[in-house]
Design an enzyme around this catalytic site. Structure first.
Site, PDB file in Angstrom:
ATOM      1  N   ASP A 433       0.865  -1.177   0.000  1.00  0.00           N
ATOM      2  CA  ASP A 433       0.000   0.000   0.000  1.00  0.00           C
ATOM      3  C   ASP A 433       0.906   1.233   0.000  1.00  0.00           C
ATOM      4  O   ASP A 433       1.589   1.509   0.991  1.00  0.00           O
ATOM      5  CB  ASP A 433      -0.879  -0.057   1.266  1.00  0.00           C
ATOM      6  CG  ASP A 433      -1.887   1.072   1.339  1.00  0.00           C
ATOM      7  OD1 ASP A 433      -1.662   2.119   0.698  1.00  0.00           O
ATOM      8  OD2 ASP A 433      -2.890   0.911   2.056  1.00  0.00           O
ATOM      9  N   HIS A 434       0.883   1.961  -1.098  1.00  0.00           N
ATOM     10  CA  HIS A 434       1.822   3.087  -1.231  1.00  0.00           C
ATOM     11  C   HIS A 434       1.447   4.261  -0.333  1.00  0.00           C
ATOM     12  O   HIS A 434       2.220   5.208  -0.182  1.00  0.00           O
ATOM     13  CB  HIS A 434       1.879   3.523  -2.703  1.00  0.00           C
ATOM     14  CG  HIS A 434       3.190   4.131  -3.088  1.00  0.00           C
ATOM     15  ND1 HIS A 434       4.088   4.656  -2.182  1.00  0.00           N
ATOM     16  CD2 HIS A 434       3.780   4.298  -4.304  1.00  0.00           C
ATOM     17  CE1 HIS A 434       5.145   5.136  -2.809  1.00  0.00           C
ATOM     18  NE2 HIS A 434       4.982   4.929  -4.105  1.00  0.00           N
ATOM     19  N   ARG A 435       0.270   4.224   0.276  1.00  0.00           N
ATOM     20  CA  ARG A 435      -0.060   5.281   1.229  1.00  0.00           C
ATOM     21  C   ARG A 435       0.767   5.117   2.496  1.00  0.00           C
ATOM     22  O   ARG A 435       1.007   6.064   3.229  1.00  0.00           O
ATOM     23  CB  ARG A 435      -1.556   5.223   1.597  1.00  0.00           C
ATOM     24  CG  ARG A 435      -2.481   5.503   0.438  1.00  0.00           C
ATOM     25  CD  ARG A 435      -3.923   5.216   0.813  1.00  0.00           C
ATOM     26  NE  ARG A 435      -4.102   3.834   1.234  1.00  0.00           N
ATOM     27  CZ  ARG A 435      -5.264   3.333   1.649  1.00  0.00           C
ATOM     28  NH1 ARG A 435      -6.334   4.103   1.700  1.00  0.00           N
ATOM     29  NH2 ARG A 435      -5.355   2.065   1.995  1.00  0.00           N
TER      30      ARG A 435
END
Ligand code: CAO
Length: 463
Positions: A433-435
């Protein structure tokens, strides 16, 4: 009787198209449903069928013409009762220049829709509308097959949205699925104000964090399906519960998590030699598998990289760091994909993990696994290598933030500085999850796993 053939609304949100082919000429005798022309929209090329039988008396467009939904394109001398007046075959909303709805900026004021929507006695008849424009009378349209138009955009499950065309248009412009709007008028009739109120309340919930975008009702609503039986024989089978849950979990994750997949390869020759030697004396229950090694390696890696063992709490704007390491292992079963969890994997040795995984996977395939044993995972491994394949992109299993995909180990030529030598390489794909996780951290985490697999002794050193 002359009948005007207009461009129907061919798909949700499509308002215009290009005539790419005209399938008839003036004087042709056409049957109901016979293709009159082909319209190219930004989504597809669709055939526009004749809603009636009769003789083509006039063609008002040429190939290449840009036409709007509602535009009259062909006149047909229909075989029904003669009349000199052209009969309008209007689709649900000819784009009239004249506003059919007073554009009230003050949306809290009661909305007047008198022009196209008398709010009087409309109990069970959602689409009876009079208008200065020839709006379609939906129940007439649906009953009179000769005059049938494409209603897919206003119909769902045999239900017609009880809203005026102008209201449906407003909903479309605002990207609202009109079937999610609660109508406040008689018999649930939806007004423009209802649509605006729906947008306001939805936006309020989104910005407050109470609702995240994927939970907005209707966002994943399926578009109407074509009738596949028109093209050949079909059969239907009910979705299993596992399939339903998988579909739900996957679309939720896919549409809410900005994911990145990082690829790497681990040299596993030494680990494989050790594993094979160990297995010469093992029973099927105690046999070491590559997956068991991977569970152990990931568990130790997660201790070193705690953000990969977390969950994002958007509502409270916090990252939940799990101080326990529970690794889910994707198991392929006849009913579909299930993910039993090896709890506190970092506290267990590879041997224990191997026996536990063997037992869990067996019970999972036999559907004897308990729901609680499928819960509480903080990271997932999906090993497809026993089946084959050189790489794949796993989908993060929300609310987890990362998943490791494993493909088939193969001997590959690796340059050692002076020559190529064959080395057993295991392809790995880490989706995160790039967040929560940046690319550099993803690359470091995956490299760490590769190094640990390259020499099992690294595990003791790093653990
Ligand atoms: N590369 C090469 N060989 C592999 C391998 C890999 N990545 N992974 C496993 N193998 C080998 C094993 O070593 C074993 O060989 P040996 O008999 O010589 O030891 C053989 O393949 C069979 O292994 P296995 O599948 O019985 O055991 P496992 O512990 O490695 O895997 C499990 C267990 C549960 C992961 C597996 O059975 C499974 O279900 N995999 C599918 C997972 C899946 O569907 N993922 C997709 C999720 S997204 O749709």
């Amino acid at each position: 009787m002359k009948q005007e053939i207009r461009i129907p609304e061919v798909a949700e949100g499509v308002t215009t198209g290009t005539v790419v082919a005209i399938a008839v000429t003036v004087g042709d005798q056409v049957e109901t449903d016979q293709t009159l022309l082909e319209l190219e929209t930004d989504k597809s090329v669709v055939e526009i069928p004749s809603p009636t039988s009769g003789k083509v008396s006039e063609i008002l467009v040429e190939e290449g013409a840009q036409v709007d939904v509602g535009a009259v394109v062909i006149l047909i001398e229909s075989e029904s009762e003669a009349s000199d007046e052209p009969e309008s075959e209007a689709p649900d909303e000819p784009e009239s220049e004249a506003p059919d709805e007073p554009e009230s900026e003050t949306s809290d004021e009661p909305e007047s829709e008198t022009s196209d929507e008398p709010e009087s006695e409309v109990p069970d008849e959602p689409e009876r509308e009079t208008s200065d424009e020839s709006e379609p009378e939906v129940e007439n349209v649906t009953k009179d097959t000769d005059r049938q138009i494409d209603l897919t955009s206003v119909r769902r499950d045999d239900r017609v949205a009880p809203a005026a065309p102008s209201v449906r248009r407003l909903a479309r412009e605002l990207g609202v699925d009109i079937y999610q709007v609660q109508g406040s008028g008689p018999a649930g009739r939806i007004s423009a104000d209802d649509v605006r109120k729906y947008v306001r309340s939805t936006m309020k919930r989104v910005t407050s964090g109470e609702m995240i975008v994927a939970e907005i009702p209707g966002l994943h609503a399926q578009r109407p399906l074509p009738d596949f039986s028109r093209f050949g024989e079909i059969s239907r089978e009910p979705l299993s519960k596992v399939r339903e849950l998988t579909a739900d979990a996957m679309s939720y994750a896919w549409s809410t998590i900005p994911m990145v997949t990082q690829y790497d390869k681990a040299y596993i020759g030494k680990t494989e030699n050790f594993r094979k030697e160990f297995n010469t004396t093992a029973t099927p229950e105690t046999k070491l598998t590559m997956t068991a090694f991977l569970v152990k390696v990931c568990a130790v890696a997660l201790r070193a990289f705690p953000h990969f063992n977390s969950a994002l709490d958007l509502a409270s704007r916090e990252l939940i760091l799990n101080h326990f390491i529970n690794i889910g292992v994707a198991v392929d079963t006849p009913a579909g994909l299930l993910v039993p969890v090896i709890r506190k994997a970092d506290d267990k040795g590879v041997e224990k993990i191997a026996t536990e995984l063997h037992e869990l996977a067996e019970r999972t395939r036999e559907r004897r696994i308990k729901p609680a044993e499928l819960e509480g995972g903080t990271f997932t491994i999906s090993n497809l290598g026993g089946i084959g394949g050189s790489s794949f992109t796993p989908i993060v299993y929300a609310p987890q933030v990362a998943i490791l995909g494993v493909s088939e180990a193969e001997n590959q030529p690796v340059w050692n500085g002076s020559e190529f030598e064959p080395k057993l390489m295991l392809p790995l794909s880490l989706t995160y999850d790039h967040r929560v996780i940046d690319g550099a951290a993803g690359a470091r985490f995956l490299r760490w796993i590769c190094q640990a697999l390259e020499n099992p002794l690294n595990l003791v050193m790093k653990g």
